[in-house]
Design an enzyme around this catalytic site. Sequence first.
Site, PDB file in Angstrom:
ATOM      1  CG  MET A   1      -1.833   1.140   1.360  1.00  0.00           C
ATOM      2  SD  MET A   1      -3.246   1.005   0.280  1.00  0.00           S
ATOM      3  CE  MET A   1      -4.381   0.169   1.377  1.00  0.00           C
ATOM      4  CG  HIS A   2       2.696   2.353  -3.701  1.00  0.00           C
ATOM      5  ND1 HIS A   2       2.630   3.279  -4.692  1.00  0.00           N
ATOM      6  CD2 HIS A   2       2.143   1.219  -4.194  1.00  0.00           C
ATOM      7  CE1 HIS A   2       2.065   2.733  -5.753  1.00  0.00           C
ATOM      8  NE2 HIS A   2       1.762   1.495  -5.472  1.00  0.00           N
ATOM      9  CB  ALA A   3       2.555   7.676  -1.394  1.00  0.00           C
TER      10      ALA A   3
ATOM     11  CB  ALA B   1      -2.156   5.189   0.623  1.00  0.00           C
TER      12      ALA B   1
END
Lengths: 89, 572
Positions: free
Chosen positions: A14-16, A19
């Site tokens: 779950m990267h930026a 997200a």
Amino acid sequence: MIEKQFTITDEAGMHARPASALVGAVSKFKSEVTIEHKGKKVNLKSILGVMSLGIPSGSVVTIAADGEDENEALDQAADVMKSQGISNE
Amino acid sequence: MTTTMSGIAASSGIAIAKAFRLENPVLNVDKRTISDVDVELSRLTHALTTSTADLKAIQKKTAEQISEKEAAIFGAHLLVLSDPELIGPITEKIKTENVNAEFALQEATDMFIAMFEAMDNDYMKERAADIRDVRKRVLAHLLGVTVQSPSMISDKVIIIAEDLTPSDTVQLNAQFVKGFITDIGGRTSHSAILARTLEIPAVVGAKTAMDDIQNGMMVIVDGLDGTILVDPEESVIEQYKQKQAAWDQQKAEWAVLKNEATVTADGQAVELGANIGTPKDIAGVLENGGEAIGLYRTEFLYMGRDSFPTEDEQTEAYAAVLKGMKGKPTVVRTLDIGGDKELSYLDLPKELNPFLGLRAIRLCLEMPDMFRTQLRALLRASVHGNLKIMFPMIATLDEFREAKALLLEEKAKLESEGVAVNESIEVGIMVEIPSTAVMADTFAKEVDFFSIGTNDLIQYTMAADRMNESVSYLYQPFNPAILRLVKMVIDASHREGKWTGMCGEMAGDEIAIPILLGLGLDEFSMSASSILKARSQISKLSKAEMAEHTDRILALGTSQQVEDYVKKLSNQ
């Protein structure tokens, strides 16, 4: 309150970017929305909260919504999870 | 007078221009007791609103000038400005502790910065920089300090900064900003990655640039080797202008080859692969137009930790590499440890001659459980791409047979467990011991491919420790003895319809490439940054013509004669 489980399939976890999309999408709803990973539950309307979980690929997370528009909020979250390629469920 | 400094080469190219110091604003945060909570809260709201407007403008500019993907980072920054888990505690602090907004902001963000910095993952650690970046902007608005913005620059300059924040970097206008130098940072820091995207030469981690370089000083940035020249003499400037022109010309020549196949002037195709150590290296391979991974060194998975990596951990790493290569050939070398490469958790006895001792395949066959775990992980990952497995340091046919038998046993076990395994995995060996090169014709009947590891092959053929300075003159890649062994291996593989690659330093060497081409090498594997250069060189060489020179080259007596011969050929 309703909840649903997702398996994170994005290789980077779950990267930026995903997200941000998820937080942006659920922030519009009145319901309280949370995401839980390894027993730690945070506010899904908080980008810092979600990032602080450091969710890696392959994890199972639970998204829960509680409030008057909980069904719509959870549906929206599920849509974003899929459209951003974070989860295929 | 010219002063020379050095740092980490983060983005290639050469820039010559005057220095522009990007000073960090002084943002001193004092704790004050406030009397009017409402005034303080509206100061905070105002700072958040103006910061939001700033970031939206930067986001738009980034999307237009760079890409939507790069602009996405500011989407995350904007969400931080409205994050209930951050803004909540700040307003709460102002209300209950009667402190100023600056102090409340500082305290609340410190907590998140500490949290991200403590994570054992580089990606998450970098998120701390994002929070600092956002905080700096809001604090500046609260304190009424102007944040110097790179978008204000209207002369050709080289930026000197302690560090560049993500928002600084995306405002760099390549028309004016010719290069940058930072005191801190590494090759994978956010600013270094963006510099490469923008193709601005950059040197990071220069440590004292902010102390030593004043505004307006003439500066040369050499992003090819990390050199910085301050206040250079005219002759030095002239020399770098020539280097710059040569680099620009080369770059233009190479760029057109990025998505091309590697083909010689007479239409013969060869494969250019890269040597990698971790799944993260894939990005660089693709960026440089790599057609394959010729060597994935799995030992990095085992190093820098307290215990063996589990089967699942290994499967994940191998699968990441195979997926990243999207079906392109990927040669994975099984564990090459022992000798000079030690593992803290593997207590091996000290040996008198570690390079001739229990290492690589010898160690794996001695510790079959450890080896089987790696083989299972490779087999499980194999369904994600085009996997080829190779065993290092094979000295005898028996060793190869034993290793392959273990692989087939694990494959049969997995299949009986119902686990999917790719049916077309090629199994090959590294040729780095003379006995194997000499017996290549026999090996060629049983292996699917050879990969020549030149560093060790030279060391063992010349019987000279390559770490020993006193005998370093015997490290001779062009010694005809080495070239004849290479020829034996390539010829043997071709007679059996197999292929031969090379994954040592030699494969990317300018002098070696024409010879290897003439010898018929099928695959060249090198560091990713050498690929485009090699492709350009190969496209100008005729394989048939080089093959005609092969016999003459192999008949020469010394390494120096071989070098001279090839140099003379390329100057014609």
